[in-house]
Design a protein around this motif. Structure first.
Motif, PDB file in Angstrom:
ATOM      1  N   ILE A 267       0.864  -1.183   0.000  1.00  0.00           N
ATOM      2  CA  ILE A 267       0.000   0.000   0.000  1.00  0.00           C
ATOM      3  C   ILE A 267       0.898   1.229   0.000  1.00  0.00           C
ATOM      4  O   ILE A 267       1.784   1.356   0.853  1.00  0.00           O
ATOM      5  CB  ILE A 267      -0.939   0.015   1.220  1.00  0.00           C
ATOM      6  CG1 ILE A 267      -1.912  -1.172   1.143  1.00  0.00           C
ATOM      7  CG2 ILE A 267      -1.709   1.324   1.306  1.00  0.00           C
ATOM      8  CD1 ILE A 267      -2.875  -1.254   2.301  1.00  0.00           C
ATOM      9  N   SER A 268       0.680   2.108  -0.961  1.00  0.00           N
ATOM     10  CA  SER A 268       1.507   3.307  -1.057  1.00  0.00           C
ATOM     11  C   SER A 268       0.944   4.410  -0.172  1.00  0.00           C
ATOM     12  O   SER A 268      -0.218   4.367   0.254  1.00  0.00           O
ATOM     13  CB  SER A 268       1.565   3.794  -2.506  1.00  0.00           C
ATOM     14  OG  SER A 268       0.283   4.281  -2.908  1.00  0.00           O
ATOM     15  N   VAL A 269       1.763   5.426   0.060  1.00  0.00           N
ATOM     16  CA  VAL A 269       1.318   6.570   0.848  1.00  0.00           C
ATOM     17  C   VAL A 269       0.147   7.266   0.160  1.00  0.00           C
ATOM     18  O   VAL A 269      -0.869   7.586   0.793  1.00  0.00           O
ATOM     19  CB  VAL A 269       2.471   7.562   1.075  1.00  0.00           C
ATOM     20  CG1 VAL A 269       1.968   8.803   1.816  1.00  0.00           C
ATOM     21  CG2 VAL A 269       3.605   6.913   1.835  1.00  0.00           C
ATOM     22  N   SER A 270       0.265   7.497  -1.140  1.00  0.00           N
ATOM     23  CA  SER A 270      -0.805   8.183  -1.869  1.00  0.00           C
ATOM     24  C   SER A 270      -2.088   7.361  -1.861  1.00  0.00           C
ATOM     25  O   SER A 270      -3.194   7.910  -1.765  1.00  0.00           O
ATOM     26  CB  SER A 270      -0.367   8.472  -3.311  1.00  0.00           C
ATOM     27  OG  SER A 270      -0.038   7.275  -3.994  1.00  0.00           O
ATOM     28  N   GLN A 271      -1.954   6.051  -1.929  1.00  0.00           N
ATOM     29  CA  GLN A 271      -3.128   5.169  -1.873  1.00  0.00           C
ATOM     30  C   GLN A 271      -3.788   5.261  -0.508  1.00  0.00           C
ATOM     31  O   GLN A 271      -5.020   5.316  -0.394  1.00  0.00           O
ATOM     32  CB  GLN A 271      -2.681   3.741  -2.175  1.00  0.00           C
ATOM     33  CG  GLN A 271      -3.802   2.722  -2.253  1.00  0.00           C
ATOM     34  CD  GLN A 271      -3.279   1.321  -2.559  1.00  0.00           C
ATOM     35  OE1 GLN A 271      -2.064   1.111  -2.673  1.00  0.00           O
ATOM     36  NE2 GLN A 271      -4.177   0.364  -2.678  1.00  0.00           N
ATOM     37  N   TRP A 272      -2.986   5.276   0.538  1.00  0.00           N
ATOM     38  CA  TRP A 272      -3.519   5.407   1.901  1.00  0.00           C
ATOM     39  C   TRP A 272      -4.316   6.690   2.039  1.00  0.00           C
ATOM     40  O   TRP A 272      -5.440   6.684   2.544  1.00  0.00           O
ATOM     41  CB  TRP A 272      -2.358   5.375   2.893  1.00  0.00           C
ATOM     42  CG  TRP A 272      -2.745   5.261   4.345  1.00  0.00           C
ATOM     43  CD1 TRP A 272      -3.981   4.987   4.859  1.00  0.00           C
ATOM     44  CD2 TRP A 272      -1.874   5.413   5.468  1.00  0.00           C
ATOM     45  NE1 TRP A 272      -3.943   4.962   6.231  1.00  0.00           N
ATOM     46  CE2 TRP A 272      -2.662   5.218   6.636  1.00  0.00           C
ATOM     47  CE3 TRP A 272      -0.514   5.689   5.609  1.00  0.00           C
ATOM     48  CZ2 TRP A 272      -2.103   5.307   7.927  1.00  0.00           C
ATOM     49  CZ3 TRP A 272       0.032   5.763   6.876  1.00  0.00           C
ATOM     50  CH2 TRP A 272      -0.765   5.583   8.021  1.00  0.00           C
ATOM     51  N   THR A 274      -5.582   8.691  -0.439  1.00  0.00           N
ATOM     52  CA  THR A 274      -6.717   8.750  -1.365  1.00  0.00           C
ATOM     53  C   THR A 274      -7.868   7.862  -0.886  1.00  0.00           C
ATOM     54  O   THR A 274      -9.038   8.277  -0.875  1.00  0.00           O
ATOM     55  CB  THR A 274      -6.279   8.322  -2.774  1.00  0.00           C
ATOM     56  OG1 THR A 274      -5.263   9.206  -3.236  1.00  0.00           O
ATOM     57  CG2 THR A 274      -7.452   8.354  -3.741  1.00  0.00           C
ATOM     58  N   GLU A 275      -7.555   6.649  -0.483  1.00  0.00           N
ATOM     59  CA  GLU A 275      -8.597   5.725  -0.058  1.00  0.00           C
ATOM     60  C   GLU A 275      -9.199   6.137   1.287  1.00  0.00           C
ATOM     61  O   GLU A 275     -10.391   5.899   1.530  1.00  0.00           O
ATOM     62  CB  GLU A 275      -8.048   4.304   0.015  1.00  0.00           C
ATOM     63  CG  GLU A 275      -7.704   3.722  -1.356  1.00  0.00           C
ATOM     64  CD  GLU A 275      -7.413   2.230  -1.315  1.00  0.00           C
ATOM     65  OE1 GLU A 275      -7.839   1.569  -0.340  1.00  0.00           O
ATOM     66  OE2 GLU A 275      -6.778   1.730  -2.264  1.00  0.00           O
ATOM     67  N   ALA A 278     -11.557   9.002   0.524  1.00  0.00           N
ATOM     68  CA  ALA A 278     -12.732   8.532  -0.214  1.00  0.00           C
ATOM     69  C   ALA A 278     -13.618   7.617   0.623  1.00  0.00           C
ATOM     70  O   ALA A 278     -14.675   7.180   0.150  1.00  0.00           O
ATOM     71  CB  ALA A 278     -12.286   7.812  -1.483  1.00  0.00           C
ATOM     72  N   GLY A 279     -13.191   7.318   1.850  1.00  0.00           N
ATOM     73  CA  GLY A 279     -13.979   6.431   2.703  1.00  0.00           C
ATOM     74  C   GLY A 279     -13.814   4.964   2.387  1.00  0.00           C
ATOM     75  O   GLY A 279     -14.600   4.139   2.881  1.00  0.00           O
ATOM     76  N   VAL A 280     -12.812   4.621   1.565  1.00  0.00           N
ATOM     77  CA  VAL A 280     -12.557   3.217   1.244  1.00  0.00           C
ATOM     78  C   VAL A 280     -11.797   2.556   2.405  1.00  0.00           C
ATOM     79  O   VAL A 280     -12.188   1.511   2.913  1.00  0.00           O
ATOM     80  CB  VAL A 280     -11.764   3.085  -0.066  1.00  0.00           C
ATOM     81  CG1 VAL A 280     -11.419   1.618  -0.345  1.00  0.00           C
ATOM     82  CG2 VAL A 280     -12.565   3.674  -1.220  1.00  0.00           C
ATOM     83  N   ILE A 281     -10.695   3.181   2.811  1.00  0.00           N
ATOM     84  CA  ILE A 281     -10.019   2.760   4.034  1.00  0.00           C
ATOM     85  C   ILE A 281     -10.730   3.440   5.194  1.00  0.00           C
ATOM     86  O   ILE A 281     -10.726   4.662   5.315  1.00  0.00           O
ATOM     87  CB  ILE A 281      -8.522   3.120   4.013  1.00  0.00           C
ATOM     88  CG1 ILE A 281      -7.787   2.240   3.002  1.00  0.00           C
ATOM     89  CG2 ILE A 281      -7.901   2.958   5.401  1.00  0.00           C
ATOM     90  CD1 ILE A 281      -6.289   2.513   2.882  1.00  0.00           C
ATOM     91  N   THR A 282     -11.379   2.649   6.000  1.00  0.00           N
ATOM     92  CA  THR A 282     -12.215   3.184   7.081  1.00  0.00           C
ATOM     93  C   THR A 282     -11.525   3.153   8.436  1.00  0.00           C
ATOM     94  O   THR A 282     -11.933   3.860   9.359  1.00  0.00           O
ATOM     95  CB  THR A 282     -13.521   2.388   7.164  1.00  0.00           C
ATOM     96  OG1 THR A 282     -13.200   0.979   7.294  1.00  0.00           O
ATOM     97  CG2 THR A 282     -14.371   2.595   5.906  1.00  0.00           C
ATOM     98  N   SER A 304       0.909  17.806   4.204  1.00  0.00           N
ATOM     99  CA  SER A 304      -0.378  17.148   4.000  1.00  0.00           C
ATOM    100  C   SER A 304      -0.783  16.391   5.260  1.00  0.00           C
ATOM    101  O   SER A 304       0.064  15.896   6.013  1.00  0.00           O
ATOM    102  CB  SER A 304      -0.292  16.195   2.808  1.00  0.00           C
ATOM    103  OG  SER A 304      -1.511  15.522   2.600  1.00  0.00           O
ATOM    104  N   ALA A 305      -2.086  16.290   5.488  1.00  0.00           N
ATOM    105  CA  ALA A 305      -2.588  15.537   6.638  1.00  0.00           C
ATOM    106  C   ALA A 305      -3.977  15.008   6.316  1.00  0.00           C
ATOM    107  O   ALA A 305      -4.717  15.615   5.531  1.00  0.00           O
ATOM    108  CB  ALA A 305      -2.627  16.406   7.888  1.00  0.00           C
ATOM    109  N   TRP A 306      -4.325  13.878   6.894  1.00  0.00           N
ATOM    110  CA  TRP A 306      -5.673  13.348   6.711  1.00  0.00           C
ATOM    111  C   TRP A 306      -6.093  12.539   7.930  1.00  0.00           C
ATOM    112  O   TRP A 306      -5.265  12.106   8.719  1.00  0.00           O
ATOM    113  CB  TRP A 306      -5.786  12.505   5.436  1.00  0.00           C
ATOM    114  CG  TRP A 306      -4.959  11.266   5.370  1.00  0.00           C
ATOM    115  CD1 TRP A 306      -5.334   9.994   5.702  1.00  0.00           C
ATOM    116  CD2 TRP A 306      -3.598  11.152   4.908  1.00  0.00           C
ATOM    117  NE1 TRP A 306      -4.312   9.107   5.488  1.00  0.00           N
ATOM    118  CE2 TRP A 306      -3.245   9.780   5.001  1.00  0.00           C
ATOM    119  CE3 TRP A 306      -2.672  12.070   4.413  1.00  0.00           C
ATOM    120  CZ2 TRP A 306      -1.978   9.323   4.621  1.00  0.00           C
ATOM    121  CZ3 TRP A 306      -1.426  11.612   4.062  1.00  0.00           C
ATOM    122  CH2 TRP A 306      -1.086  10.256   4.153  1.00  0.00           C
TER     123      TRP A 306
END
Length: 347
Positions: A267-272, A274-275, A278-282, A304-306
């Protein structure tokens, strides 16, 4: 009860010694916890031949004590020693040392504080007094312990993490899959950077592309996609540069037994990010002997932060944490034989 991690040790420790001339001498011996007398030329101080483990004993609901998966820790201890050209402690001696220590000092674990556990720290180091640049010819094994709560806190509060772009934890062909002292010393500077950024832990990336998520501090990471019965539980695959955690392995089995899809993948940082957005990784959580199962609430990557999910412990994380603690404390059946019941405590 608030108890610091690794600050107050119990009254005893276990010792055992090895040399090229004799191999492992005798049986593990319980002695009073105390200072060591070593030469300034002790090889382990200079060349880093030091490996260790971390495992726990828990007070069960019937008052007995059980150690969680000590056989798996014994095998990982052997693998770490092998990587550093050190003698491998036979599994039966490792388990004998664990039993002897818990039998002697297990009474330090209160009967009325289920949030506490007895943390065991076996360590093996090169004890020969030599500065010859070669594997040592003498080694000392010690096992000590302390009563502790959670690594972060007694409650599974979400932690915030900083992705390390400057430092690497390990390299291909290196010692990333071994539990050796040098891996942790090299991580302290990145951990300080995380603290300076207002985060509690650092997240390591792969050392080659600096793109793929590997682990968090000294813990493995899991990601939950979706929710409810359709949720899937994902963790980075073992690559040789991250630690094969015993808790990680246990959770993969427990998650599959509860009907969740389970996979090991990159799993890449950008995937983490983005997902997550988007509510894919919950949910995201870390795991380890000390941390148990700890939710990750927020991630920082430079500017960046999420937030993960709602920034709090999610239901899958909570369920897996409960499944693990139920095993530890004897509230659930143990079909895999993971808990080693400890010998009777002295009266």
């Amino acid at each position: 009860m608030k108890v610091g991690f690794g600050e107050q040790f119990t009254e005893h420790m276990v010792t055992l010694y090895w040399s090229t001339a004799t191999g492992w001498t005798g049986r593990p011996q319980v002695v009073p916890f105390g200072h060591l007398s070593i030469s300034p030329a002790t090889a382990g101080l200079h060349y880093g031949q030091v490996v260790f483990e971390g495992l726990k004993a828990y007070r069960r609901k019937d008052g007995t004590l059980g150690t969680f998966r000590p056989d798996a820790h014994a095998r990982r201890f052997q693998e770490s020693a092998r990587r550093l050209a050190m003698p491998e402690l036979p599994e039966e001696l490792f388990l004998e040392a664990v039993d002897a220590f818990v039998r002697e000092d297990g009474g330090a674990l209160p009967a009325d504080a289920p949030e506490l556990s007895l943390y065991l720290r076996p360590v093996l180091f090169a004890s020969e007094a030599t500065l010859a640049l070669r594997p040592a010819k003498e080694y000392a094994f010690l096992l000590m312990g302390f009563v502790t709560g959670g690594f972060f806190s007694d409650q599974p509060d979400p932690v915030s993490v900083l992705i390390s772009r400057e430092f690497s934890r390990a390299a291909p062909g290196g010692t990333g899959q071994a539990k050796c002292a040098g891996n942790y010393a090299g991580a302290f500077l990145a951990q300080q950077a995380a603290a300076d950024a207002g985060c509690q832990q650092v997240v390591w990336l792969d050392p080659v592309e600096r793109h793929w998520i590997e682990e968090m501090g000294g813990m493995n990471l899991f990601f939950v996609r979706g929710s409810g019965a359709a949720a899937t539980v994902v963790t980075p695959a073992l690559t040789g540069t991250l630690l094969p955690g015993v808790t990680r392995d246990s959770l993969l089995i427990l998650a599959e037994e509860r009907g969740y899809g389970v996979s090991e993948e990159r799993i890449s940082v950008s995937q983490w990010q983005t997902e997550s957005e988007a509510g894919v990784i919950t949910e995201t959580f870390a795991c380890g002997t000390a941390a148990l199962v700890t939710p990750v609430g927020q991630v920082r990557d430079g500017e960046s932060a999420w937030v993960i999910g709602e920034g709090k412990q999610g239901p899958v994380t909570g369920e897996l944490r409960a499944a693990l603690t139920d095993l530890h404390q004897g509230r659930a059946a143990d079909p895999h034989g993971w808990v080693r019941l400890c010998p009777s405590l002295p009266s």
